[in-house]
Write a protein that holds these residues in place. Structure first.
Motif, mmCIF file in Angstrom:
data_model
loop_
_atom_site.group_PDB
_atom_site.id
_atom_site.type_symbol
_atom_site.label_atom_id
_atom_site.label_comp_id
_atom_site.label_asym_id
_atom_site.label_seq_id
_atom_site.Cartn_x
_atom_site.Cartn_y
_atom_site.Cartn_z
ATOM 1 N N MET A 178 -12.175 10.735 1.466
ATOM 2 C CA MET A 178 -10.760 10.953 1.319
ATOM 3 C C MET A 178 -10.210 11.412 2.670
ATOM 4 N N SER A 179 -9.034 10.909 2.988
ATOM 5 C CA SER A 179 -8.379 11.337 4.222
ATOM 6 C C SER A 179 -6.895 11.554 3.952
ATOM 7 N N VAL A 180 -6.281 12.328 4.811
ATOM 8 C CA VAL A 180 -4.853 12.612 4.687
ATOM 9 C C VAL A 180 -4.131 11.833 5.778
ATOM 10 N N VAL A 181 -3.132 11.049 5.374
ATOM 11 C CA VAL A 181 -2.369 10.223 6.316
ATOM 12 C C VAL A 181 -0.879 10.408 6.048
ATOM 13 N N ILE A 182 -0.095 9.956 7.001
ATOM 14 C CA ILE A 182 1.354 9.920 6.828
ATOM 15 C C ILE A 182 1.761 8.452 6.799
ATOM 16 N N ILE A 183 2.408 8.066 5.705
ATOM 17 C CA ILE A 183 2.841 6.669 5.544
ATOM 18 C C ILE A 183 4.257 6.630 5.000
ATOM 19 N N ASP A 184 4.847 5.455 5.092
ATOM 20 C CA ASP A 184 6.117 5.183 4.434
ATOM 21 C C ASP A 184 6.073 3.742 3.947
ATOM 22 N N GLY A 185 7.169 3.278 3.396
ATOM 23 C CA GLY A 185 7.205 1.925 2.847
ATOM 24 C C GLY A 185 6.923 0.848 3.872
ATOM 25 N N SER A 186 7.336 1.065 5.124
ATOM 26 C CA SER A 186 7.109 0.030 6.140
ATOM 27 C C SER A 186 5.622 -0.124 6.455
ATOM 28 N N THR A 187 4.856 0.956 6.350
ATOM 29 C CA THR A 187 3.407 0.881 6.555
ATOM 30 C C THR A 187 2.790 -0.077 5.540
ATOM 31 N N VAL A 188 3.178 0.089 4.286
ATOM 32 C CA VAL A 188 2.644 -0.735 3.205
ATOM 33 C C VAL A 188 3.156 -2.162 3.314
ATOM 34 N N ARG A 189 4.435 -2.328 3.591
ATOM 35 C CA ARG A 189 5.023 -3.669 3.710
ATOM 36 C C ARG A 189 4.393 -4.449 4.863
ATOM 37 N N ASP A 190 4.183 -3.804 6.011
ATOM 38 C CA ASP A 190 3.541 -4.466 7.154
ATOM 39 C C ASP A 190 2.126 -4.921 6.801
ATOM 40 N N PHE A 191 1.421 -4.100 6.032
ATOM 41 C CA PHE A 191 0.068 -4.452 5.596
ATOM 42 C C PHE A 191 0.094 -5.690 4.708
ATOM 43 N N VAL A 192 1.002 -5.717 3.747
ATOM 44 C CA VAL A 192 1.108 -6.863 2.838
ATOM 45 C C VAL A 192 1.487 -8.129 3.610
ATOM 46 N N GLU A 193 2.350 -7.995 4.598
ATOM 47 C CA GLU A 193 2.799 -9.157 5.374
ATOM 48 C C GLU A 193 1.745 -9.665 6.347
ATOM 49 N N ASP A 194 0.733 -8.851 6.656
ATOM 50 C CA ASP A 194 -0.396 -9.300 7.471
ATOM 51 C C ASP A 194 -1.376 -9.985 6.526
ATOM 52 N N THR A 195 -1.148 -11.264 6.274
ATOM 53 C CA THR A 195 -1.869 -12.000 5.247
ATOM 54 C C THR A 195 -3.385 -11.891 5.387
ATOM 55 N N ASP A 196 -3.901 -12.017 6.595
ATOM 56 C CA ASP A 196 -5.352 -11.951 6.780
ATOM 57 C C ASP A 196 -5.905 -10.586 6.373
ATOM 58 N N ALA A 197 -5.304 -9.523 6.868
ATOM 59 C CA ALA A 197 -5.789 -8.169 6.560
ATOM 60 C C ALA A 197 -5.626 -7.870 5.066
ATOM 61 N N PHE A 198 -4.476 -8.239 4.516
ATOM 62 C CA PHE A 198 -4.222 -7.960 3.105
ATOM 63 C C PHE A 198 -5.202 -8.723 2.212
ATOM 64 N N ASN A 199 -5.333 -10.039 2.442
ATOM 65 C CA ASN A 199 -6.232 -10.830 1.603
ATOM 66 C C ASN A 199 -7.673 -10.348 1.711
ATOM 67 N N LYS A 200 -8.102 -9.995 2.917
ATOM 68 C CA LYS A 200 -9.471 -9.503 3.098
ATOM 69 C C LYS A 200 -9.685 -8.240 2.262
ATOM 70 N N SER A 201 -8.757 -7.326 2.299
ATOM 71 C CA SER A 201 -8.872 -6.078 1.551
ATOM 72 C C SER A 201 -8.826 -6.308 0.044
ATOM 73 N N VAL A 202 -7.898 -7.148 -0.396
ATOM 74 C CA VAL A 202 -7.783 -7.430 -1.829
ATOM 75 C C VAL A 202 -9.019 -8.190 -2.316
ATOM 76 N N ASP A 203 -9.498 -9.113 -1.516
ATOM 77 C CA ASP A 203 -10.702 -9.859 -1.902
ATOM 78 C C ASP A 203 -11.901 -8.928 -2.057
ATOM 79 N N GLU A 204 -12.024 -7.934 -1.192
ATOM 80 C CA GLU A 204 -13.117 -6.960 -1.309
ATOM 81 C C GLU A 204 -13.029 -6.223 -2.641
#
Length: 138
Positions: free
Chosen positions: A1-27
């Motif tokens: 477990m780690s503590v981070v600071i995020i907002d909606g743009s962090t999550v949206r940028d991740f989803v829009e990075d198709t390669d990174a998002f698909n790799k993570s979801v596929d795992e």
């Protein structure tokens, strides 16, 4: 477990990075696909839901939930993922629904940064890691 600071743009940028998002979801998909047949059965998804204890706890306290209510909830979530009503969830359906969930999380977070404790391999942690790696590249 780690503590981070995020907002909606962090999550949206991740989803829009198709390669990174698909790799993570596929795992996550492959981790849930216990029998390795390339699809998620209702039983495999229920096991995952039960391990998350979505509604059996409330602020860390166990809550007694009627088993029929849990079954109804788990079935409705499964049906949401099983877009073609085939009785199983394939990789494409899983990716599509996870994308919608993550975009809803992004909308919920909005633009105000929050500090949050995240599980090591969670999608939100991977979103934070991706943002962090972009910051160190510059």
């Amino acid at each position: 477990m780690s503590v981070v600071i995020i907002d909606g743009s962090t999550v949206r940028d991740f989803v829009e990075d198709t390669d990174a998002f698909n790799k993570s979801v596929d795992e996550q998909f492959f981790a849930l696909d216990v029998n390795g047949d390339g699809i998620l059965s209702r039983a495999e998804m229920r096991t995952a839901f039960e391990s998350m204890r979505l509604i059996e706890t409330h602020f860390g306290m166990d809550v007694k939930t009627v088993p029929e209510e849990l079954t109804k909830l788990y079935d409705s979530i499964f049906e949401r993922f099983d877009r073609d009503s085939s009785g199983s969830v394939d990789m494409g359906e899983f990716r599509s629904e996870m994308k919608l969930i993550m975009l809803a999380v992004a909308d919920g977070l909005g633009t105000s940064p929050i500090q949050i404790a995240l599980e090591k391999d969670s999608l939100l942690q991977k979103a934070a890691d991706l943002e962090s790696s972009k910051l160190t590249e510059t």
